[in-house]
Design a protein around this motif. Structure first.
Motif, PDB file in Angstrom:
ATOM      1  N   THR A  55      94.608  79.313  -0.306  1.00 52.97           N
ATOM      2  CA  THR A  55      95.578  79.891  -1.159  1.00 52.97           C
ATOM      3  C   THR A  55      96.858  80.698  -0.629  1.00 52.97           C
ATOM      4  OG1 THR A  55      93.607  80.329  -2.678  1.00 52.97           O
ATOM      5  CG2 THR A  55      95.781  81.666  -3.261  1.00 52.97           C
ATOM      6  N   ASP A  56      96.472  81.559   0.268  1.00 49.67           N
ATOM      7  CA  ASP A  56      97.470  82.301   0.864  1.00 49.67           C
ATOM      8  C   ASP A  56      98.320  81.476   1.581  1.00 49.67           C
ATOM      9  OD1 ASP A  56      96.875  85.207  -0.307  1.00 49.67           O
ATOM     10  OD2 ASP A  56      94.929  84.667   0.629  1.00 49.67           O
ATOM     11  N   TYR A 114      99.324  88.569   1.364  1.00 47.84           N
ATOM     12  CA  TYR A 114      99.229  87.485   2.449  1.00 47.84           C
ATOM     13  C   TYR A 114      98.555  88.537   3.645  1.00 47.84           C
ATOM     14  CZ  TYR A 114     100.407  85.275   6.717  1.00 47.84           C
ATOM     15  OH  TYR A 114     100.609  84.593   7.924  1.00 47.84           O
ATOM     16  N   TYR A 115      99.143  89.732   4.023  1.00 47.10           N
ATOM     17  CA  TYR A 115      98.476  90.343   4.907  1.00 47.10           C
ATOM     18  C   TYR A 115      97.239  91.063   4.901  1.00 47.10           C
ATOM     19  CZ  TYR A 115     102.873  89.510   7.865  1.00 47.10           C
ATOM     20  OH  TYR A 115     103.987  89.000   8.389  1.00 47.10           O
ATOM     21  N   SER A 116      97.116  91.422   3.600  1.00 45.54           N
ATOM     22  CA  SER A 116      95.879  91.954   3.124  1.00 45.54           C
ATOM     23  C   SER A 116      94.579  90.801   3.268  1.00 45.54           C
ATOM     24  CB  SER A 116      95.833  92.565   1.873  1.00 45.54           C
ATOM     25  OG  SER A 116      94.552  92.978   1.249  1.00 45.54           O
ATOM     26  N   ASN A 117      94.861  89.928   2.954  1.00 39.55           N
ATOM     27  CA  ASN A 117      93.809  88.821   2.838  1.00 39.55           C
ATOM     28  C   ASN A 117      93.727  88.142   4.194  1.00 39.55           C
ATOM     29  OD1 ASN A 117      93.293  89.015   0.363  1.00 39.55           O
ATOM     30  ND2 ASN A 117      94.817  87.415  -0.488  1.00 39.55           N
ATOM     31  N   TYR A 118      94.843  88.104   4.884  1.00 42.31           N
ATOM     32  CA  TYR A 118      94.731  87.749   6.393  1.00 42.31           C
ATOM     33  C   TYR A 118      93.550  88.765   7.204  1.00 42.31           C
ATOM     34  CZ  TYR A 118      96.570  86.142  11.036  1.00 42.31           C
ATOM     35  OH  TYR A 118      96.457  85.660  12.669  1.00 42.31           O
ATOM     36  N   ARG A 119      93.810  90.131   6.894  1.00 51.09           N
ATOM     37  CA  ARG A 119      92.910  90.892   7.494  1.00 51.09           C
ATOM     38  C   ARG A 119      91.591  90.752   7.269  1.00 51.09           C
ATOM     39  NH1 ARG A 119      97.281  94.545   6.675  1.00 51.09           N
ATOM     40  NH2 ARG A 119      96.560  95.198   4.343  1.00 51.09           N
ATOM     41  N   ASN A 120      91.393  90.550   5.729  1.00 53.60           N
ATOM     42  CA  ASN A 120      90.062  90.229   5.498  1.00 53.60           C
ATOM     43  C   ASN A 120      89.235  88.929   6.117  1.00 53.60           C
ATOM     44  OD1 ASN A 120      89.969  92.218   3.498  1.00 53.60           O
ATOM     45  ND2 ASN A 120      90.710  91.121   1.738  1.00 53.60           N
ATOM     46  N   ASN A 178      98.919  78.536   1.910  1.00 50.49           N
ATOM     47  CA  ASN A 178      99.712  77.518   0.943  1.00 50.49           C
ATOM     48  C   ASN A 178     100.736  78.051   0.243  1.00 50.49           C
ATOM     49  OD1 ASN A 178      98.299  75.023   1.857  1.00 50.49           O
ATOM     50  ND2 ASN A 178      96.799  75.211   0.284  1.00 50.49           N
ATOM     51  N   ASN A 179     100.504  79.453  -0.346  1.00 47.61           N
ATOM     52  CA  ASN A 179     101.563  79.972  -0.894  1.00 47.61           C
ATOM     53  C   ASN A 179     102.749  80.516  -0.198  1.00 47.61           C
ATOM     54  OD1 ASN A 179     100.242  80.122  -3.406  1.00 47.61           O
ATOM     55  ND2 ASN A 179      99.442  82.112  -3.088  1.00 47.61           N
ATOM     56  N   ILE A 180     102.385  80.915   1.208  1.00 47.46           N
ATOM     57  CA  ILE A 180     103.417  81.450   2.222  1.00 47.46           C
ATOM     58  C   ILE A 180     104.261  80.085   2.404  1.00 47.46           C
ATOM     59  CG2 ILE A 180     103.909  81.628   4.712  1.00 47.46           C
ATOM     60  CD1 ILE A 180     103.439  84.089   2.891  1.00 47.46           C
ATOM     61  N   LEU A 181     103.481  78.463   2.875  1.00 47.79           N
ATOM     62  CA  LEU A 181     104.321  77.635   2.986  1.00 47.79           C
ATOM     63  C   LEU A 181     105.357  77.190   1.791  1.00 47.79           C
ATOM     64  CD1 LEU A 181     101.321  75.260   4.434  1.00 47.79           C
ATOM     65  CD2 LEU A 181     103.433  75.918   5.674  1.00 47.79           C
ATOM     66  N   ASN A 182     104.889  77.465   0.744  1.00 48.57           N
ATOM     67  CA  ASN A 182     105.768  77.142  -0.606  1.00 48.57           C
ATOM     68  C   ASN A 182     106.973  77.978  -0.645  1.00 48.57           C
ATOM     69  OD1 ASN A 182     104.012  74.991  -1.541  1.00 48.57           O
ATOM     70  ND2 ASN A 182     102.634  76.173  -2.781  1.00 48.57           N
ATOM     71  N   TYR A 183     106.641  79.415  -0.366  1.00 48.09           N
ATOM     72  CA  TYR A 183     107.796  80.259  -0.089  1.00 48.09           C
ATOM     73  C   TYR A 183     108.724  79.886   0.828  1.00 48.09           C
ATOM     74  CZ  TYR A 183     105.779  83.744  -3.619  1.00 48.09           C
ATOM     75  OH  TYR A 183     105.100  84.429  -4.603  1.00 48.09           O
TER      76      TYR A 183
END
Length: 370
Positions: A347-348, A302-308, A350-355
């Motif tokens: 993706t990321d 999540y944080y890697s893709n956030y930085r991107n 939404n995945n965090i929301l699901n977690y």
């Protein structure tokens, strides 16, 4: 005598130089207690912007404006001021509420702690808070001007003068959100690095006390910034161009990511999230622990893709990246940037929301709610 006058003048010049240097290089250092007191004073100064629990809750003491917000025509954009977390029209207030959830939860009730916090960190947070207080002052002024029109018996929401006051208020609301996100990110860093103890395990196999709540509020703070940068900025620009054509209002298909996460947290914010020192780990608590650990494993992605995504939007603003039509095509690099942003959001996030939703469900089970 002339020599004495010269020496006196010279001494005065040195004093003035010394004083100016001391002011330039040695500004006041603020304590954690002063940061807390300043935040409390902001909440108390603007009761129409905060509820009894110190969370953002904007009230409009005019029935006509409340009707325009809750039951009005979408084309006139007053509905975008809604605070209903389940309403897709609510775009401003939920993100402002989200951005200050952590500060209102941890800063206000804390004692005079944080003596190990570096002075530069506290000073930066304090100055950011002062800027936020200025924003709330201006926001209150624009809100008062807007309310004056809705005290009249008859009014036209599409009237150009009323629309100007709405846009002024929305512009300051957006500015306040930006500064609020700045302050909250600084406070989150202070709390995470110098106050919250994430190393002491008081029960073998259990989570650190407060870790679930802290993770929820951290994600809420982050989602406030994410929504502001990648989504609200576009909606806001459309509102400033409005009112929209009556047949073409700003259509929002789902509630904001801030609203979705806040809705989850609102259900558990007063719940017990971990056992006490003397309790053994039950199966229900173990489910919370497992869900929390699964979230932590995904955090790196999540944080890697956030930085991107942040790197992408730093090259081109969102308006440029979404300005694609038959006449305007994105370059290869621009398309790559918007693809990274969309992947992160769709993706990321939404995945965090699901977690987080899984954690919420297990907390509710643990508390016997479901």
């Amino acid at each position: 005598m002339k020599v004495n006058k010269f020496l006196l003048s010279f001494a005065l010049v040195l004093c003035l130089i010394g004083t100016s240097l001391s002011f330039a290089g040695c500004g006041k250092s603020y304590t954690y207690a002063e940061l807390r007191e300043s935040y409390i004073s902001m909440v108390e100064t603007y009761p129409d912007f905060f509820d009894d629990e110190n969370f953002v809750d904007i009230t409009y003491n005019t029935q006509n404006l409340n009707n325009a917000i809750n039951n009005g025509n979408k084309s006139y954009n007053f509905t975008k001021l809604s605070n209903d977390l389940s309403n897709t029209e609510a775009v401003y207030e939920p993100v402002l509420r989200a951005s200050l959830m952590m500060a209102s939860t941890f800063l206000i009730p804390s004692n005079d702690i944080g003596t190990s916090i570096p002075a530069d960190k506290l000073n930066e947070a304090y100055q950011s808070l002062e800027e936020l207080k200025t924003c709330f002052h201006n926001l209150n002024e624009y809100k008062t001007s807007l309310l004056e029109f809705f005290t009249m018996q008859s009014f036209d929401q599409a009237d150009s003068v009323i629309q100007i006051h709405l846009k002024n208020y929305c512009e300051e609301l957006y500015n306040t959100i930006q500064v609020s996100c700045d302050f909250s990110e600084l406070f989150e860093q202070i709390y995470a690095n110098y106050i919250f103890n994430d190393e002491s395990i008081v029960r073998p196999g259990a989570l650190v006390t407060g870790s679930v709540r802290f993770e929820y509020l951290t994600k809420i703070t982050e989602f406030a910034r994410i929504y502001q940068q990648f989504q609200l900025s576009l909606i806001h620009n459309q509102i400033l161009e409005g009112p929209q054509d009556a047949s073409k209002p700003i259509e929002l298909n789902e509630t904001s990511i801030c609203s979705q996460l806040l809705l989850q947290y609102e259900e558990i914010k007063n719940c017990k999230m971990e056992g006490t020192i003397n309790e053994s780990i039950s199966n229900q608590e173990q489910n919370i622990i497992n869900a929390y650990n699964n979230l932590n494993k995904y955090n790196d992605i999540y944080y890697s893709n956030y930085r991107n995504a942040l790197n992408a939007v730093s090259k081109y603003d969102m308006e440029t990246l979404t300005l694609q039509s038959s006449d305007v095509q994105l370059t290869t690099e621009q398309q790559a940037c918007i693809d990274k942003i969309n992947e992160f959001l769709n993706t990321d996030c939404n995945n965090i929301l699901n977690y987080m939703n899984t954690i919420q469900e297990y907390v509710l089970i643990y508390n016997g709610v479901i």
